[in-house]
Scaffold this motif. Sequence first.
Motif, PDB file in Angstrom:
ATOM      1  N   SER A 165     -13.572  -0.002  -3.762  1.00 24.34           N
ATOM      2  CA  SER A 165     -13.938   0.566  -2.381  1.00 24.34           C
ATOM      3  C   SER A 165     -12.861   1.594  -1.519  1.00 24.34           C
ATOM      4  CB  SER A 165     -13.970  -0.776  -1.298  1.00 24.34           C
ATOM      5  OG  SER A 165     -12.824  -1.270  -1.149  1.00 24.34           O
ATOM      6  N   GLN A 166     -11.818   1.540  -2.048  1.00 24.48           N
ATOM      7  CA  GLN A 166     -10.666   2.628  -1.464  1.00 24.48           C
ATOM      8  C   GLN A 166     -10.670   3.598  -2.498  1.00 24.48           C
ATOM      9  OE1 GLN A 166      -6.900   1.316   0.122  1.00 24.48           O
ATOM     10  NE2 GLN A 166      -5.958   2.706  -1.677  1.00 24.48           N
ATOM     11  N   PRO A 167     -11.150   4.901  -2.120  1.00 25.98           N
ATOM     12  CA  PRO A 167     -11.574   6.044  -3.028  1.00 25.98           C
ATOM     13  C   PRO A 167     -10.092   6.620  -3.588  1.00 25.98           C
ATOM     14  CG  PRO A 167     -12.590   6.416  -0.671  1.00 25.98           C
ATOM     15  CD  PRO A 167     -11.641   5.043  -0.765  1.00 25.98           C
ATOM     16  N   LEU A 168     -10.153   7.147  -4.694  1.00 31.47           N
ATOM     17  CA  LEU A 168      -9.035   7.518  -5.253  1.00 31.47           C
ATOM     18  C   LEU A 168      -8.389   8.932  -4.870  1.00 31.47           C
ATOM     19  CD1 LEU A 168     -10.186   7.177  -8.942  1.00 31.47           C
ATOM     20  CD2 LEU A 168      -8.636   5.718  -7.892  1.00 31.47           C
ATOM     21  N   ASP A 169      -9.159   9.649  -3.986  1.00 36.54           N
ATOM     22  CA  ASP A 169      -8.734  10.869  -3.650  1.00 36.54           C
ATOM     23  C   ASP A 169      -8.327  10.606  -1.995  1.00 36.54           C
ATOM     24  OD1 ASP A 169     -11.330  10.195  -2.344  1.00 36.54           O
ATOM     25  OD2 ASP A 169     -11.976  12.367  -2.525  1.00 36.54           O
ATOM     26  N   LYS A 170      -8.111   9.474  -1.618  1.00 30.75           N
ATOM     27  CA  LYS A 170      -7.611   8.967  -0.493  1.00 30.75           C
ATOM     28  C   LYS A 170      -6.250   8.347  -0.408  1.00 30.75           C
ATOM     29  CE  LYS A 170     -11.917   9.715   2.066  1.00 30.75           C
ATOM     30  NZ  LYS A 170     -12.870   8.896   3.096  1.00 30.75           N
ATOM     31  N   LEU A 171      -5.332   8.973  -0.806  1.00 32.11           N
ATOM     32  CA  LEU A 171      -3.927   8.219  -1.028  1.00 32.11           C
ATOM     33  C   LEU A 171      -3.114   9.105  -0.017  1.00 32.11           C
ATOM     34  CD1 LEU A 171      -3.426   8.053  -4.835  1.00 32.11           C
ATOM     35  CD2 LEU A 171      -3.872   6.031  -3.238  1.00 32.11           C
ATOM     36  N   GLY A 172      -2.242   8.273   0.659  1.00 29.33           N
ATOM     37  CA  GLY A 172      -1.124   8.624   1.781  1.00 29.33           C
ATOM     38  C   GLY A 172      -0.456   9.619   1.018  1.00 29.33           C
ATOM     39  N   LEU A 173       0.620  10.422   1.992  1.00 32.02           N
ATOM     40  CA  LEU A 173       1.348  11.280   1.654  1.00 32.02           C
ATOM     41  C   LEU A 173       2.469  10.848   0.828  1.00 32.02           C
ATOM     42  CD1 LEU A 173       1.362  13.666   4.585  1.00 32.02           C
ATOM     43  CD2 LEU A 173       0.221  14.290   2.347  1.00 32.02           C
ATOM     44  N   ASP A 174       2.962   9.635   1.299  1.00 33.09           N
ATOM     45  CA  ASP A 174       4.126   8.838   0.661  1.00 33.09           C
ATOM     46  C   ASP A 174       3.486   8.470  -0.932  1.00 33.09           C
ATOM     47  OD1 ASP A 174       6.512   8.278   2.590  1.00 33.09           O
ATOM     48  OD2 ASP A 174       4.672   8.447   3.815  1.00 33.09           O
ATOM     49  N   GLU A 175       2.441   8.006  -1.080  1.00 33.91           N
ATOM     50  CA  GLU A 175       2.187   7.633  -2.655  1.00 33.91           C
ATOM     51  C   GLU A 175       2.014   8.893  -3.395  1.00 33.91           C
ATOM     52  OE1 GLU A 175       1.682   4.521  -3.240  1.00 33.91           O
ATOM     53  OE2 GLU A 175       2.349   4.286  -1.226  1.00 33.91           O
ATOM     54  N   THR A 176       1.484  10.162  -2.893  1.00 34.60           N
ATOM     55  CA  THR A 176       1.547  11.263  -3.683  1.00 34.60           C
ATOM     56  C   THR A 176       2.935  11.903  -3.909  1.00 34.60           C
ATOM     57  OG1 THR A 176      -0.430  11.996  -2.558  1.00 34.60           O
ATOM     58  CG2 THR A 176       0.753  13.758  -3.810  1.00 34.60           C
ATOM     59  N   MET A 177       3.823  11.628  -2.921  1.00 38.31           N
ATOM     60  CA  MET A 177       5.252  11.937  -3.171  1.00 38.31           C
ATOM     61  C   MET A 177       6.063  11.134  -4.227  1.00 38.31           C
ATOM     62  SD  MET A 177       8.548  10.834  -2.196  1.00 38.31           S
ATOM     63  CE  MET A 177       8.280   9.760  -0.727  1.00 38.31           C
ATOM     64  N   LYS A 178       5.521   9.848  -4.085  1.00 38.77           N
ATOM     65  CA  LYS A 178       6.257   8.991  -5.202  1.00 38.77           C
ATOM     66  C   LYS A 178       5.946   9.320  -6.574  1.00 38.77           C
ATOM     67  CE  LYS A 178       5.256   5.404  -2.833  1.00 38.77           C
ATOM     68  NZ  LYS A 178       4.888   3.936  -2.318  1.00 38.77           N
ATOM     69  N   ALA A 179       4.547   9.507  -6.686  1.00 38.59           N
ATOM     70  CA  ALA A 179       3.885   9.902  -7.858  1.00 38.59           C
ATOM     71  C   ALA A 179       4.393  11.175  -8.515  1.00 38.59           C
ATOM     72  CB  ALA A 179       2.379   9.854  -7.872  1.00 38.59           C
ATOM     73  N   ASN A 180       4.786  12.095  -7.858  1.00 38.40           N
ATOM     74  CA  ASN A 180       5.334  13.168  -8.030  1.00 38.40           C
ATOM     75  C   ASN A 180       6.867  13.601  -8.538  1.00 38.40           C
ATOM     76  OD1 ASN A 180       2.898  14.647  -8.635  1.00 38.40           O
ATOM     77  ND2 ASN A 180       2.741  15.068  -6.499  1.00 38.40           N
ATOM     78  N   ARG A 218       4.134   4.809 -11.435  1.00 39.54           N
ATOM     79  CA  ARG A 218       4.750   6.011 -10.873  1.00 39.54           C
ATOM     80  C   ARG A 218       4.818   5.901  -9.191  1.00 39.54           C
ATOM     81  NH1 ARG A 218       2.341  11.106 -14.146  1.00 39.54           N
ATOM     82  NH2 ARG A 218       3.896  12.050 -12.720  1.00 39.54           N
ATOM     83  N   THR A 219       3.888   5.123  -8.561  1.00 44.83           N
ATOM     84  CA  THR A 219       4.293   4.927  -7.307  1.00 44.83           C
ATOM     85  C   THR A 219       4.613   3.635  -6.667  1.00 44.83           C
ATOM     86  OG1 THR A 219       1.766   3.888  -7.630  1.00 44.83           O
ATOM     87  CG2 THR A 219       2.196   6.355  -6.860  1.00 44.83           C
ATOM     88  N   TYR A 220       5.452   2.765  -7.415  1.00 41.88           N
ATOM     89  CA  TYR A 220       6.211   1.766  -6.843  1.00 41.88           C
ATOM     90  C   TYR A 220       5.263   0.710  -5.996  1.00 41.88           C
ATOM     91  CZ  TYR A 220       9.951   4.099  -9.446  1.00 41.88           C
ATOM     92  OH  TYR A 220      10.499   4.749 -10.363  1.00 41.88           O
TER      93      TYR A 220
END
Length: 573
Positions: free
Chosen positions: A15-30, A215-217
């Motif tokens: 139910s949580q869309p894959l394309d709606k992640l917080g900025l911190d999650e994207t930052m950690k992943a990258n 990759r996102t801890y």
Amino acid sequence: MTSILEEIDRSRDVSQPLDKLGLDETMKANSDQLRGTIAAGLVEELTAAVPGNDIKLMKFHGLYQQDDRDIRDERRWQKLEPAYTFMARVRLPGGVCTPSQWLKLDELGRAFAGNTLRLTTRQTFQLHRVRKQNLRATIQGLRDVLLDTKAACGDDARGVMCSVNPLLSELHAEVYALAKAASDHAIPRTGAYREIWYGEEQTQSSGPEEPLYGRTYMPRKFKIGFVIPPSNDIDVYAQDLGFIAIAARGRLEGFNVAIGGGMGRTDQAPKTYPRLADVIGFVAADKVLGVCDAVMQVQRDYGDRVDRGHARFKYTIDDRGLDWIKAEIEARLGFSLAPARSYQFTTNGDPIGWTRGEDGKEHCTLFIENGRVIGTVMDGLRALARIHKGTFRVTPNQNLIIADIAPKARPDIEGVMKEFGLDRLNQGSGLRLNSMACVALPTCGLAMAESERYLPDLVGKIEKILATHHLENEPITIRMTGCPNGCARPYIGEIALTGRAPGKYNLYLGGGFHGQRLNKMVLENVGEAAILDLLGKVIGQFAKERLPDERFGDFAIRAGLVAEVKEGRHFND
């Protein structure tokens, strides 16, 4: 980006869309497993800060960028950047420290951290005011005595706490060993720390660099603690994952497992609240690491990765339901938890002064007000470390135990303590000896009001009220933080204050003396005069109407001064 999102979303609610992640999650992943551009930022000479997202990534390395807020305005007027420095937090499972480690910390504190050390509310040390150019020297100095700052901050398993009851020598040793094993097991595996701070070459791994964290801890910080009844010194109900030791005739049988505690909240955000952990069952001691994995995996996979204000494990539990979370944990364990066993807490304070353990060794707990190791206290503890043959134990209440003293060595220890006035540290009221504060101003960027620097003076004024009612020796827990985030665990104090603005605080009453109950706000955004006026009335009523052996927090509930908070979700009602 799909592969990253699929990785962090495995087993999670679709139910949580894959394309709606917080900025911190994207930052950690990258971030290239927490490497970012930290190494380049450390040698940038045009600023005392580090650039961009590296400020956040450095938290995973145990480092916070801060500035001196006492001179922030002055520097702004001079068109200078803020006086940036860093706080380095040591990973110290269970608060146990050797004399050689103490001496190294003392050396680093004098050389790089403004001639001071801080003992924290999670049983470790913080070095404040470390300049960027001294960070590597500080961390490499810690390595010389087998210490580091890994995962002392960030979205990971923070430093693991452990009861420090010196009377239970064998049991403490056994539980401490498990706490240390849990700490070593739960820290990130990335080579970023070794490469950036020790100068090691990056090595290639045949498998995932972070098999647990990915990759996102974690969605947010995750706190683990081990407690030995009857003392709840670690405030086990404030932990994301707590292990309550169950012993019979001094022998460890296993642990009750408690999940979902957390203190942080935000003013004017009623959907945020502190929560006490729930006990969900019992496990044998050899299952502890498996439980750590299973519980962390559930929070990793189901925690909110969109709204960081809703990302702690406590919210995951309340959203999904305790029974659902327990079932998910048991599914990952491959077995069901046994029914919880009986236990009892009587206090969350420290045994101030001298005690003798069951092994015959002596221990002396020193009250270190708000954890400030500075001046003659710092000099005296350095002198003790030079002659002490046992260990030091930082307590969860910011105090220090000079532990494992052979009886024949006690006179020498007492001589040094007397020489430097350390023997006078414990001569405080029951309120003062049960006080605790976060660092707050001038270094913490989140602080809205004073805490560490102000609480001693406020306690002195409350002591005068207590003395008029002959209550100066009454143990009452008082906690203060400079913001609502709860680093000093204020929401379980019998009296607590959280900062709202310079000189303004929320006042709370009614917490449990041994950490078993949340308190309730009675005054909002008020100054010292209003605080003392209300406390004067309440303390007077307590003196006249209390039942035999009734605690101050219990009285506040029974007398109807505040409503009992039975569940975190109703804290703001």
